[in-house]
Design a protein around this motif. Structure first.
Motif, short mmCIF file in Angstrom:
data_model
loop_
_atom_site.label_atom_id
_atom_site.label_comp_id
_atom_site.label_asym_id
_atom_site.label_seq_id
_atom_site.Cartn_x
_atom_site.Cartn_y
_atom_site.Cartn_z
N TYR A 1 -14.88 9.90 31.47
CA TYR A 1 -14.78 11.36 31.56
C TYR A 1 -13.70 11.92 30.64
CZ TYR A 1 -11.27 10.36 35.24
OH TYR A 1 -10.21 9.91 35.94
N VAL A 2 -12.71 11.08 30.33
CA VAL A 2 -11.69 11.55 29.38
C VAL A 2 -12.29 11.55 27.98
CG1 VAL A 2 -9.38 11.18 28.47
CG2 VAL A 2 -9.88 10.66 30.86
N LYS A 3 -13.02 10.48 27.67
CA LYS A 3 -13.71 10.40 26.36
C LYS A 3 -14.65 11.59 26.21
CE LYS A 3 -12.09 6.36 25.16
NZ LYS A 3 -10.91 6.53 24.34
N ALA B 1 -12.00 19.24 23.54
CA ALA B 1 -10.91 19.81 24.34
C ALA B 1 -9.57 19.41 23.70
CB ALA B 1 -10.99 19.28 25.76
N ARG B 2 -8.62 20.34 23.76
CA ARG B 2 -7.33 20.03 23.16
C ARG B 2 -6.52 19.09 24.07
NH1 ARG B 2 -5.16 25.60 22.46
NH2 ARG B 2 -7.04 26.03 23.66
N ASP B 3 -5.59 18.36 23.44
CA ASP B 3 -4.78 17.38 24.18
C ASP B 3 -4.15 17.99 25.42
OD1 ASP B 3 -5.41 15.50 22.40
OD2 ASP B 3 -3.49 15.50 21.32
N ASN B 4 -3.56 19.19 25.23
CA ASN B 4 -2.88 19.87 26.32
C ASN B 4 -3.79 19.96 27.54
OD1 ASN B 4 -0.35 20.75 26.63
ND2 ASN B 4 -0.55 22.50 25.23
N ARG B 5 -5.00 20.40 27.27
CA ARG B 5 -5.94 20.60 28.37
C ARG B 5 -6.29 19.25 29.01
NH1 ARG B 5 -9.53 24.33 30.30
NH2 ARG B 5 -11.33 23.38 31.32
N ILE B 6 -6.51 18.26 28.15
CA ILE B 6 -6.91 16.95 28.69
C ILE B 6 -5.81 16.38 29.57
CG2 ILE B 6 -7.58 14.58 28.10
CD1 ILE B 6 -8.82 15.70 25.56
N ILE B 7 -4.56 16.46 29.05
CA ILE B 7 -3.44 15.89 29.81
C ILE B 7 -3.31 16.57 31.17
CG2 ILE B 7 -0.91 15.70 29.90
CD1 ILE B 7 -0.95 15.29 26.89
N TRP B 8 -3.23 17.88 31.18
CA TRP B 8 -2.89 18.58 32.42
C TRP B 8 -4.10 18.82 33.33
CZ3 TRP B 8 1.69 17.32 32.50
CH2 TRP B 8 2.55 17.47 31.40
N VAL C 1 -7.33 17.15 33.00
CA VAL C 1 -8.27 16.05 33.21
C VAL C 1 -7.56 14.79 33.74
CG1 VAL C 1 -10.04 14.60 32.16
CG2 VAL C 1 -9.76 16.96 31.39
N VAL C 2 -6.55 14.35 32.99
CA VAL C 2 -5.93 13.07 33.37
C VAL C 2 -5.00 13.24 34.57
CG1 VAL C 2 -4.64 11.07 32.54
CG2 VAL C 2 -6.05 12.37 30.95
#
Lengths: 524, 292
Positions: free
Chosen positions: B184-186, B193-200, B202-203
């Motif tokens: 789901y992260v991939k 999606a930008r890193d910021n969004r993924i970090i906060w 998704v992950v």
């Protein structure tokens, strides 16, 4: 046999009761084991003040004079002395049989050298400031010449203040403050140096050729370091040590007072005169007004501090000179608790209470470490001064240098402080009040920035007044003014106590206590 | 609930709802929650119910509990009411615990997330810094920090936060390392999606479970830490905290047991409460445990 013994005993008791003498004749032998929590930096009191060096230092080094328990000068290294008519010179006649621990004779040259060393290196500058020269007309006569009469010289020549050090050891050109012999001294007193392990122990041994015939009685003095007051107290309670001076924790004192094998006394601290006070920075916007300072004085219940906080073991202090000194003034403003008077003084000064009852806020500093005299009293001030509308905030210092930097640097409103009289007022009292001693960065100078020309004048007069009665009266007058001006609020004396085994005879209880030679102490 | 109704409930609920359900079944968690609620009630409502100024001297120093009516829990070395101290001390204690805990979690998650997600050089640098903080003896380091500034409850909170975050950082990093390679992260990365969004978004939400458990424990540890600093005389002398009371009472421990024991019990109950809640949350978030 049994009957015979009891007859002898009964006769002996009768004889003793008749003469009133119960103590036996002093006898030689035995070891005094002293406990301490103070770590000595070295053993030469000529260049180092403080208890840690003074206690062993006064055993190792003799001074020209010693004082008895009545503040009377007695012969010591000087067998007699005389003062000139104008008071500007004192002649000391030294004992002719006195030798240093290396066998060399003690001469007037050594006295002159020692005085010069103390004058140059000791932090108490006022002791010998008026000395212009020391003449040595012969090997056993020393003449101290002053630029004005200097009666304080007598106390300054006793205790730990003028140790006679050998010129042939210390006069080799090395810096006296860091001289290697400071930790391995060649002394002139009743006990000679054996071993010094810093922070662990100091061992001293009887000097066989001591200049007083038949003394000292003790074979040995061992000074053992303990990491805190509680462990030293326990050691005393269990009998591991037989002498414990400078106890100041009231719970420890109370504990040892219950031990029937021990004597516990507060005698022997009259010359030290240790005062606990609340210093007020007179350059603070509120505290510059005398009425505000007096109001603080009227708000504090000193009886509560002495009786409730210190279990009645400290004494009320009422002025710059500690009770027990001949210069103590009882007739001063006592600032008995009077909250209404405090409030009206604050109103007069223009600091009216707001709607919430508050007038203004002040910070109070205190010396970190044992809290009984310092932090606990500061904590007490908070609810107490709130009653008159002064909001008090405690400012903790993580360590002693931080506190000293703040108070020495005049960066404080109020601070708890402990200051010693050190015998003569010239030595330990003047420094706190003279206008000339407002020295930023120097702790235990005039950190309150208090300056009153009248006080300065009286102190100068008292310093060189030769007539003792007149001198006392001058100090009474000046104390009245100082107490009323209230640069400090005097609270109490430290509850210094000495505990010692009942087996110890002639415990050192003169005005300098254990900071004086123990050459007549003996083990029963 | 009837069996007919349950059939209409979808099988899979929101994970949070599932967790709350599981938590409520956790014996430890519920006991912890009750303890903590009692402590909070005591500290927040207490001052209104028992309105005695903890700084005011009300009776003779070191009066034992039960001797006089106006000092039911006795008085301290100055004659101040111990009960009032306990009531007011709770707020400062909880404040330090929560602030320090929050600081620990925030720094820990920030550092751990960056290190875990970006990996490579960023990871190297951040982990070396983390290790630097981790190898420093925490109590000693906190003492130095408090010593450099004037001891106050803010400085103490900050110092505890600053020395405690490395554990959280490492935990967060481990979670990020595990999750960042999941599908789901991939997928999120693949749709741009930008890193910021993924970090906060998704992950982090998917690694929250162990972090929440860790956070509750951190608060308990912070409270103990404050007590330790106060014991060493590095507390705020103007605030009442339970740790401060223990620190001040230690000198009188032989004569006045209540000065140390009573605040000690309060700290014990609070820290126990946080620990039990942590236990309960651990049960609740762990699907394997939940099935049992």
């Amino acid at each position: 046999m049994k009957t015979l013994t009891s007859v002898i005993a009964a006769t002996a008791i009768a004889a003793l009761t008749a003469t009133g003498i119960v103590s036996a004749e002093p006898k030689s032998g035995g070891t005094l084991i002293m406990g301490t929590t103070q770590k000595a930096r070295h053993l030469n009191p000529a260049v180092q003040s403080g208890i840690a060096t003074a206690v062993p230092g006064t055993q190792i080094f003799a001074t020209p004079l010693r004082f008895d328990e009545n503040w009377k000068a007695q012969p010591y290294l000087a067998e007699s002395w005389s003062t000139s008519e104008d008071g500007k010179s004192i002649t000391l006649n030294l004992r002719k049989n006195a030798t240093f621990h290396d066998g060399k004779p003690i001469t007037s040259e050594d006295v002159a050298f020692s005085l010069e060393t103390v004058k140059q290196n000791h932090p108490f500058k006022s002791m010998f400031a008026p000395v212009v020269s020391v003449d040595t007309p012969d090997a056993h006569t020393a003449v101290l010449n002053f630029d004005k009469a200097h009666p304080a010289a007598f106390l300054a020549m006793s205790g730990a203040l003028l140790p006679i050090i050998p010129k042939h050891v210390y006069g080799d050109g090395q810096n006296a403050k860091t001289h290697p012999a400071n930790s391995k001294p060649v002394g002139s007193g009743p006990f000679k140096f054996v071993e010094f392990k810093q922070g662990e122990h100091i061992i001293l041994e009887k000097y066989e050729n001591y200049f007083i015939e038949g003394r000292p009685y003790l074979d040995k003095i061992i000074i053992k370091n303990y990491k805190d007051s509680t462990s030293a107290t326990l050691a005393m309670d269990k009998g591991e040590i037989n002498f414990l001076p400078f106890m100041s924790a009231t719970r420890d004192i109370a504990r040892l007072k219950k031990n029937k094998d021990l004597a516990v006394t507060n005698k022997g601290y009259e010359a030290v005169g240790p005062l606990n006070w609340l210093a007020l920075n007179t350059s603070n916007q509120y505290l510059k007004d005398k009425r505000v300072r007096q109001a603080i004085g009227y708000s504090i219940d000193r009886n509560f501090i002495v009786n409730a906080l210190h279990g009645g073991l400290s004494k009320l202090a009422t002025g710059p000179v500690a009770p027990g000194s001949p210069y103590y003034a009882a007739d001063v403003n006592k600032f008995d608790l009077d909250l209404d008077k405090a409030k009206s003084l604050l109103d007069e000064a223009g600091f009216k209470a707001g709607a919430d009852g508050k007038r203004f806020s002040l910070k109070v500093d205190y010396i970190p470490g044992p809290s009984e005299m310092q932090k606990n009293v500061a904590e007490y001030l908070k609810p107490q001064l709130k009653k008159v509308g002064i909001n008090v905030e405690l400012r903790a210092a993580p360590d002693f240098p931080t506190w000293a930097k703040r108070v020495g640097g005049h960066d404080f409103d109020m601070s708890m402080d402990i200051v010693f009289n050190w015998g003569d007022p010239v030595i330990g009292v003047h420094r706190t009040y003279t206008c000339g001693n407002i020295r930023k960065g120097v702790i235990w100078s005039n950190t309150q920035s208090y300056c009153n020309e009248k006080v300065d004048g009286l102190l100068t007069m008292a310093a060189s007044e030769q007539d003792q009665a007149k001198r006392i009266s001058l100090y009474q007058d000046v104390q009245k003014i100082i107490v009323d001006d209230a640069p400090q609020i005097f609270l109490n004396t430290l509850p210094y106590h000495t505990a010692y085994s009942n087996k110890i005879g002639n415990a050192p209880l003169t005005i300098w206590g254990s900071m004086a030679p123990m050459d007549n102490v003996y083990i029963k | 609930m009837s069996s007919i109704e349950t059939q209409f409930i979808p099988k899979s609920q929101h994970p949070i709802v599932e967790a709350i359900k599981a938590f409520r079944q956790s014996w430890a968690g519920m006991l912890g929650l009750i303890l903590l609620l009692l402590v909070i009630l005591f500290s927040v409502a207490g001052p209104f119910i028992y309105a005695v100024d903890p700084f005011e001297i009300i009776w003779a120093p070191l009066t034992a509990p039960g001797v006089v009516a106006n000092a039911p829990f006795g008085t301290d070395h100055l004659g101040r009411d111990v009960l009032a101290g306990l009531v007011y001390g709770g707020q400062a204690t909880l404040f330090v615990g929560l602030t320090a805990g929050f600081l620990t979690i925030t720094i820990g998650i920030l550092v751990g997330a960056m290190a875990g997600y970006y990996g490579g050089g960023v990871d190297e640098i951040l982990m070396r810094i983390t290790e630097f903080f981790q190898v420093l003896p925490a109590l000693l380091f906190a003492m130095v920090l408090v010593t450099l500034f004037t001891p106050s409850i803010y400085v103490v909170s900050a110092a505890i936060g600053i020395v405690s975050w490395p554990t959280t950082a490492r935990l967060t990093r481990a979670e990020f390392l595990r999750i960042k390679n999941l599908e789901y992260v991939k997928a999120a990365q693949s749709i741009g999606a930008r890193d910021n969004r993924i970090i906060w978004r998704v992950v982090l939400p998917n690694s929250l479970a162990p972090l929440i458990v860790s956070a509750t424990l951190t608060i308990g540890v912070a409270i103990l830490f404050e007590a330790g600093l106060s014991y060493l005389g590095l507390g705020d002398p103007n605030a009442f905290s339970w740790g401060m009371m223990i620190g001040a009472g230690r000198e009188y421990i032989l004569d006045a047991w209540w000065l140390v024991t009573l605040p000690g019990i309060m700290i014990f109950l609070t820290v126990l409460g946080f620990s039990l809640i942590g236990d309960g949350l651990n049960d609740a978030f762990n699907p394997r445990l939940r099935e049992r």
